[in-house]
Each structure stands twice: as C-alpha cells, then as structure tokens.
Design a protein around this motif. Sequence first.
Motif, PDB file in Angstrom:
ATOM      1  N   GLU A 150      -2.865   4.071  -2.660  1.00  0.00           N
ATOM      2  CA  GLU A 150      -3.025   2.844  -3.523  1.00  0.00           C
ATOM      3  C   GLU A 150      -3.972   2.789  -4.747  1.00  0.00           C
ATOM      4  OE1 GLU A 150      -1.565   2.408   0.503  1.00  0.00           O
ATOM      5  OE2 GLU A 150      -3.300   3.513  -0.460  1.00  0.00           O
TER       6      GLU A 150
ATOM      7  N   ILE B 259      -2.436   1.290  -8.494  1.00  0.00           N
ATOM      8  CA  ILE B 259      -3.107   0.379  -9.451  1.00  0.00           C
ATOM      9  C   ILE B 259      -3.752   0.913 -10.644  1.00  0.00           C
ATOM     10  CG2 ILE B 259      -4.853  -1.737  -9.686  1.00  0.00           C
ATOM     11  CD1 ILE B 259      -2.228  -1.886  -7.612  1.00  0.00           C
TER      12      ILE B 259
ATOM     13  N   ILE C 236       1.652  -3.229  -2.931  1.00  0.00           N
ATOM     14  CA  ILE C 236       0.927  -2.492  -1.942  1.00  0.00           C
ATOM     15  C   ILE C 236       1.452  -2.800  -0.758  1.00  0.00           C
ATOM     16  CG2 ILE C 236      -1.546  -2.355  -0.885  1.00  0.00           C
ATOM     17  CD1 ILE C 236      -1.314  -1.235  -3.847  1.00  0.00           C
TER      18      ILE C 236
ATOM     19  N   ALA D 108      -1.396  -5.709   2.565  1.00  0.00           N
ATOM     20  CA  ALA D 108      -2.629  -6.169   2.008  1.00  0.00           C
ATOM     21  C   ALA D 108      -3.837  -5.386   2.514  1.00  0.00           C
ATOM     22  CB  ALA D 108      -2.936  -7.401   2.203  1.00  0.00           C
TER      23      ALA D 108
ATOM     24  N   TYR E 186      -4.000  -2.459   2.969  1.00  0.00           N
ATOM     25  CA  TYR E 186      -4.111  -0.977   2.532  1.00  0.00           C
ATOM     26  C   TYR E 186      -4.772  -1.214   0.856  1.00  0.00           C
ATOM     27  CZ  TYR E 186      -1.081   0.282   6.030  1.00  0.00           C
ATOM     28  OH  TYR E 186      -0.629   0.486   7.296  1.00  0.00           O
ATOM     29  N   ILE E 187      -4.934  -2.319   0.717  1.00  0.00           N
ATOM     30  CA  ILE E 187      -5.169  -2.630  -0.756  1.00  0.00           C
ATOM     31  C   ILE E 187      -6.788  -2.043  -1.003  1.00  0.00           C
ATOM     32  CG2 ILE E 187      -6.364  -4.909  -0.638  1.00  0.00           C
ATOM     33  CD1 ILE E 187      -4.551  -5.971  -3.077  1.00  0.00           C
TER      34      ILE E 187
ATOM     35  N   ILE F  24       0.134  -7.809  -8.880  1.00  0.00           N
ATOM     36  CA  ILE F  24       0.128  -6.972  -7.661  1.00  0.00           C
ATOM     37  C   ILE F  24       0.717  -7.813  -6.623  1.00  0.00           C
ATOM     38  CG2 ILE F  24      -1.416  -5.779  -5.929  1.00  0.00           C
ATOM     39  CD1 ILE F  24      -3.416  -5.539  -8.570  1.00  0.00           C
TER      40      ILE F  24
ATOM     41  N   THR G  39       1.596  -7.973  -2.380  1.00  0.00           N
ATOM     42  CA  THR G  39       1.249  -7.488  -1.272  1.00  0.00           C
ATOM     43  C   THR G  39       1.358  -8.507  -0.083  1.00  0.00           C
ATOM     44  OG1 THR G  39      -0.242  -6.243  -0.127  1.00  0.00           O
ATOM     45  CG2 THR G  39      -1.265  -8.246  -1.334  1.00  0.00           C
TER      46      THR G  39
ATOM     47  N   TYR H 256       0.479 -10.190   3.416  1.00  0.00           N
ATOM     48  CA  TYR H 256      -0.729 -10.394   4.161  1.00  0.00           C
ATOM     49  C   TYR H 256      -0.522 -11.203   5.266  1.00  0.00           C
ATOM     50  CZ  TYR H 256      -1.297 -15.367   3.795  1.00  0.00           C
ATOM     51  OH  TYR H 256      -1.080 -16.646   3.746  1.00  0.00           O
TER      52      TYR H 256
ATOM     53  N   ILE I 163      -2.809 -11.324  -8.301  1.00  0.00           N
ATOM     54  CA  ILE I 163      -2.927 -10.877  -7.053  1.00  0.00           C
ATOM     55  C   ILE I 163      -1.865 -11.704  -6.166  1.00  0.00           C
ATOM     56  CG2 ILE I 163      -3.679  -9.759  -4.856  1.00  0.00           C
ATOM     57  CD1 ILE I 163      -6.139  -9.106  -6.264  1.00  0.00           C
TER      58      ILE I 163
END
Length: 325
Positions: free
Chosen positions: A60, A64, A81, A84, A86-87, A116, A118, A120, A170
């Motif tokens: 990750e 980024i 990602i 979330a 794993y962010i 980004i 992701t 969640y 994000i």
Amino acid sequence: MAQLNLLHAINSALDIAMAENERTVCFGEDVGHFGGVFRATSGLQEKYGKARCFNTPLVEQGIIGFANGLAAQGSVAIAEIQFADYIFPAFDQIVNEAAKFRYRTGNEFNVGKLTIRTPYGGGIAGGLYHSQSPEAYFAHTPGLKVVIPRNPYQAKGLLLASIRDDNPVIFFEPKRLYRASVGEVPEEDYQLPLGKAEVVQTGTDITLLAWGAQMEIIEKAAQMASNDGISCEVIDLRTILPWDIETISRSVMKTGRLLISQEAPLTAGFASEIAATIQNECFLHLESPIARVCGLDTPYPLALEKEYVSDHLKVYEAIKKTVNF
C-alpha cells in the motif's frame, strides 16, 4: 436512468473519467485482470488497456507513493486500496506527502489530481481486519478531502466530483452496500458538490446525522420514531473533510436536538468533532445534550458483530432518550 447497484455506479463513474482524459489511470491490487476483489473496475482494462488500468504489487505504501508521483507530473491518478483496513501502511504517504505537497512547495507543485478509493465498514462478517471505519484519522489532516457516499446515485456523482477536484481525495465506499443498495442512476455524466451535506428528510423535533452505510440505519430509526410522533430531520454529511457546519447548525437551531451515528468506535471518532463544533455554534438553541451512537471501543468483532454495531434499535432508543430529556 438505469437501475444500478453501488458497485456498478462506481464503475460507471470510473469509465466516464477514463474516457474523458487519456491521462486518467486506475490501479491497485488486482484491479486490472478481474476488476478487484469486489469487481469495481471490471471491464476497464479491456476497454482502456493495461497501461491505464493495471495491477500493482501488494504494498500500500508503494501504491500511494506511486500515485503521488503520477499526480505530481500531471496524470489523473485513481488508486484503490483493497480494504480501508489496509490503508495504514500508506498513512505516511497520504498525510505527510499527498496532503502537504501543495503547501510545502508554495503551490509550485501539487498532487491535486489524486483520488484514493477504498471500501470501508462492517456488515459483511469480515472481522477485525476487514470492517474498520478509519475516516477520523484522515479528518485530522489539512490538505485532504474525505468523501463517503450512501447509495449508487450519490456514489457516481460524488466520485466524479472527487476525481475532478483539485485536491487529493480519499473516497470511502461502504462495502456492505456494494450489491445491497440499488437505485436509479443517470447514465450520463453528473457531479454532486463536495463539502455539502444533504437534508434527506425534514423534521422538527430532532436532527439525525450520519454518513455512508449508517444513513440506512438512521433512516430506519427515524421511521420507527415517527410512529411515536417524533419528527426527525435526517441529514447525510457526505463529506467528512471539509464538513458542512452551516447546514447542520441551521438544522439544530430549528430542532434543538442532535444525534450523530457512526460505525467507528466512540472515542475520538468524527462524531466527537461534530458534537464539539455544534455545541459551540448552537449552545443557546440546544434542548438536550448532543447524542452519539457509535461502535464500541474495542476491535471490530467477528462473532458478536450484531451486538457491536450501532444499529437502528440503538439509534431509536437514543432518539427517545434525547427527545424526552
């Protein structure tokens, strides 16, 4: 208009963004050859080629860091990602690089064309490593925008606005709703404003505020409360950073009460920031303490997920307590 689930709405937004600009690239773990773990990017590699929709290594921080470099030199970077949760290995690249890039160069350089994406949140029996809601960590970081949609229509319009915004964004996607939430979505291009909350339902007795998947919960609780004669104003915050203080304050000045619900744990969640700000803005209008209905201050459980979550019954009980204070 088309009947789309949330995943298909996101895919449609990505398709439009990639079609309009040949410098738009989409990448992440497994996003290329089969569309990612949830299939949000299905068909994009076939349509736009491996140079514009591709897999990355499972790192990750590298994803980024690479995205920052692409955005800094003029590409429109859309990084995924996978979860979330794993962010956090990319936390330094997001809060110390992406968020500060424009500021530290005096606007000579920026990574404003970085988005980004992701998934969640809970609700899929994912346990402690696939269920977290980390939006509050990033809300503490000037230079970022943080956006969370509640349904397919919102997801497409907010994602397109995020991709085109001149700041790094994000975009948290409520994975519990990926296939569960279905609605009418325009097939054409459209945007919804960032930084602007939406009043979903007007009311007079109490303001209910949430974002993402928690909107479904507070709407259900509001319906239960209406059977008791309690009129609820329901608001979707939509953008965590910057958040719409004006709309929330105006509502609370009318109703005199506020209940905020989030999936994340209670302590230092974004509901705390909202409560502090609204207390300051609306103190003389409040008829009761501001209520927060949140997750518990424990790691997200697997076996006891239903007991952990801030569901409609917990919100309903909090509504009654607040109104009867």
